[in-house]
Motif scaffolding. Structure first.
Motif, PDB file in Angstrom:
ATOM      1  N   ASN A  67       0.829  -1.230   0.031  1.00  0.00           N
ATOM      2  CA  ASN A  67       0.056   0.237   0.326  1.00  0.00           C
ATOM      3  C   ASN A  67       0.856   1.409  -0.101  1.00  0.00           C
ATOM      4  O   ASN A  67       0.409   2.079  -0.596  1.00  0.00           O
ATOM      5  CB  ASN A  67      -0.941  -0.049   1.079  1.00  0.00           C
ATOM      6  N   ARG A  68       2.002   1.191   0.713  1.00  0.00           N
ATOM      7  CA  ARG A  68       3.009   2.528   0.582  1.00  0.00           C
ATOM      8  C   ARG A  68       3.429   2.379  -0.748  1.00  0.00           C
ATOM      9  O   ARG A  68       3.593   3.786  -1.310  1.00  0.00           O
ATOM     10  CB  ARG A  68       4.070   2.110   1.439  1.00  0.00           C
ATOM     11  N   GLY A  69       3.590   1.551  -1.591  1.00  0.00           N
ATOM     12  CA  GLY A  69       4.239   1.624  -3.016  1.00  0.00           C
ATOM     13  C   GLY A  69       3.124   2.209  -3.726  1.00  0.00           C
ATOM     14  O   GLY A  69       3.326   2.989  -4.721  1.00  0.00           O
ATOM     15  N   VAL A  70       1.828   1.788  -3.567  1.00  0.00           N
ATOM     16  CA  VAL A  70       0.623   2.516  -4.214  1.00  0.00           C
ATOM     17  C   VAL A  70       0.612   3.771  -4.328  1.00  0.00           C
ATOM     18  O   VAL A  70       0.557   4.757  -4.825  1.00  0.00           O
ATOM     19  CB  VAL A  70      -0.588   1.818  -3.980  1.00  0.00           C
ATOM     20  N   ALA A  71       0.801   4.302  -2.800  1.00  0.00           N
ATOM     21  CA  ALA A  71       0.803   5.745  -2.426  1.00  0.00           C
ATOM     22  C   ALA A  71       1.907   6.387  -3.298  1.00  0.00           C
ATOM     23  O   ALA A  71       1.613   7.632  -3.960  1.00  0.00           O
ATOM     24  CB  ALA A  71       0.841   5.925  -1.016  1.00  0.00           C
ATOM     25  N   TYR A  72       2.896   5.874  -3.282  1.00  0.00           N
ATOM     26  CA  TYR A  72       4.141   6.495  -3.874  1.00  0.00           C
ATOM     27  C   TYR A  72       3.996   6.559  -5.427  1.00  0.00           C
ATOM     28  O   TYR A  72       4.393   7.276  -6.241  1.00  0.00           O
ATOM     29  CB  TYR A  72       5.478   5.854  -3.725  1.00  0.00           C
ATOM     30  N   LEU A  73       3.403   5.447  -5.905  1.00  0.00           N
ATOM     31  CA  LEU A  73       3.045   5.401  -7.253  1.00  0.00           C
ATOM     32  C   LEU A  73       2.044   6.581  -7.887  1.00  0.00           C
ATOM     33  O   LEU A  73       2.442   7.109  -8.830  1.00  0.00           O
ATOM     34  CB  LEU A  73       2.405   4.053  -7.608  1.00  0.00           C
ATOM     35  N   ARG A  74       1.058   6.772  -6.879  1.00  0.00           N
ATOM     36  CA  ARG A  74       0.128   7.868  -7.165  1.00  0.00           C
ATOM     37  C   ARG A  74       0.967   9.189  -6.997  1.00  0.00           C
ATOM     38  O   ARG A  74       0.261  10.210  -7.732  1.00  0.00           O
ATOM     39  CB  ARG A  74      -1.015   7.629  -6.563  1.00  0.00           C
ATOM     40  N   LYS A  75       1.703   9.244  -6.332  1.00  0.00           N
ATOM     41  CA  LYS A  75       2.446  10.694  -6.203  1.00  0.00           C
ATOM     42  C   LYS A  75       3.493  10.767  -7.178  1.00  0.00           C
ATOM     43  O   LYS A  75       4.131  11.862  -7.596  1.00  0.00           O
ATOM     44  CB  LYS A  75       3.304  10.518  -4.924  1.00  0.00           C
ATOM     45  N   GLY A  76       3.841   9.589  -8.024  1.00  0.00           N
ATOM     46  CA  GLY A  76       4.635   9.954  -9.207  1.00  0.00           C
ATOM     47  C   GLY A  76       5.844   9.316  -8.907  1.00  0.00           C
ATOM     48  O   GLY A  76       6.900   9.670  -9.636  1.00  0.00           O
ATOM     49  N   GLU A  77       6.282   9.036  -7.743  1.00  0.00           N
ATOM     50  CA  GLU A  77       7.710   8.664  -7.278  1.00  0.00           C
ATOM     51  C   GLU A  77       7.913   7.053  -7.505  1.00  0.00           C
ATOM     52  O   GLU A  77       7.558   6.183  -6.726  1.00  0.00           O
ATOM     53  CB  GLU A  77       7.990   8.895  -5.771  1.00  0.00           C
ATOM     54  N   TYR A  78       8.255   6.784  -8.729  1.00  0.00           N
ATOM     55  CA  TYR A  78       8.196   5.495  -9.234  1.00  0.00           C
ATOM     56  C   TYR A  78       9.324   4.430  -8.679  1.00  0.00           C
ATOM     57  O   TYR A  78       9.119   3.293  -8.400  1.00  0.00           O
ATOM     58  CB  TYR A  78       8.082   5.399 -10.749  1.00  0.00           C
TER      59      TYR A  78
END
Length: 286
Positions: free
Chosen positions: A112-123
């Motif tokens: 879920n932390r990965g999802v949040a960073y994905l949506r922030k554009g921090e791939y």
């Protein structure tokens, strides 16, 4: 706006343990039991609760289950999901971090932390989080699909395809995975294999705008212009503001001799996504 190809929803965990933790207080006074059970339901995301209601329920539980090595990480994870649903990704990440701190072997908050960073554009940061989730749980189809989505954003299509392969191996009947691999294979030019994935995805979810959009790209690359236009029409019926479907239909119309229709589609697509021309150029459509 490009259609989402794979699910990046983190998902809530059920806090069944809290039912037991609430029992002593309930024995003394029925009202605390009622409040406690309501907060459990809210924090679990039950009853189509709004994100704000879920946050309120999880926050109440966090205050009442301090010291519970099982329940507390779940409550932080679920509150993080609720913050993410409000696009408050920084606060979501704080909660996922706290969940991980309390239970470093709990795979959900890593995903879920990965999802949040994905949506922030921090791939890159997102990929590291998905790596950790997958190291804890190698058959975690959601985390594999989410990492594939991050690789798609980085235009690393080969690695995205490999992650979709593995995700489908463990979750063969998940529509979002089939569509994600269809899209990735279409970009890579593996058109027949891509078409098979799209057909399977449409069997699983016949009303998916993203899948019709993916199949439209395949038909476009096959120079099957009528089929491409039909697919893009279907995608736009379900999502009228899908920039990739508008642009793809415009390109198919242009090649089919309909300049007026293509100009209208191109203008609508560019109004939604100013970089859509460059995106399609990367897909091999020029």
């Amino acid at each position: 706006m490009i259609a989402a190809r794979a699910s990046t929803v983190g998902g809530a965990a059920s806090i069944l343990i809290l039912l037991l933790l609430g029992a002593p207080a309930a024995a003394q006074d029925p009202k605390p039991k009622s409040d406690h059970l309501k907060n459990v339901e809210l924090c679990n995301g039950g009853g189509r609760a709004s994100p704000d209601a879920r946050i309120e329920g999880c926050t109440a539980l966090i205050h009442t289950v301090q010291g519970s090595a099982t329940a507390l990480p779940i409550a932080y994870n679920n509150r993080g999901n609720a913050y993410a649903a409000k696009a408050d990704y920084d606060r979501a990440i704080q909660d996922f971090d706290q969940s991980i701190k309390l239970n470093p072997t709990y795979s959900k908050p890593f995903n879920n932390r990965g999802v949040a960073y994905l949506r922030k554009g921090e791939y890159d940061v997102a990929i590291r989080a998905f790596d950790e989730a997958i190291s804890l749980r190698p058959d975690y189809a959601d985390a594999l699909a989410n990492r594939a989505e991050a690789y798609l954003k980085k235009q690393d299509y080969d690695r995205a395809a490999r992650d979709f392969d593995e995700a489908i191996r463990v979750g063969p009947d998940l529509q979002a995975l089939r569509n994600g691999r269809c899209w990735t294979r279409a970009i890579l030019g593996a058109l027949q294999a891509a078409l098979a994935d799209c057909e399977k995805a449409l069997q699983l979810a016949p009303n998916s705008a993203a899948t019709y959009d993916s199949r439209g790209l395949i038909h476009l690359k096959m120079d099957q212009l009528g089929a491409a236009i039909d697919d893009y029409n279907s995608a736009l019926r379900f999502d009228p503001k899908l920039a990739s479907a508008l642009y793809g239909r415009g390109y198919a119309r242009l090649k089919n001799g309909d300049k007026s229709g293509s100009d209208s589609d191109f203008a609508a697509a560019r109004a939604i996504d100013a970089g859509i021309d460059d995106i399609f150029a990367r897909y091999g459509v020029r």
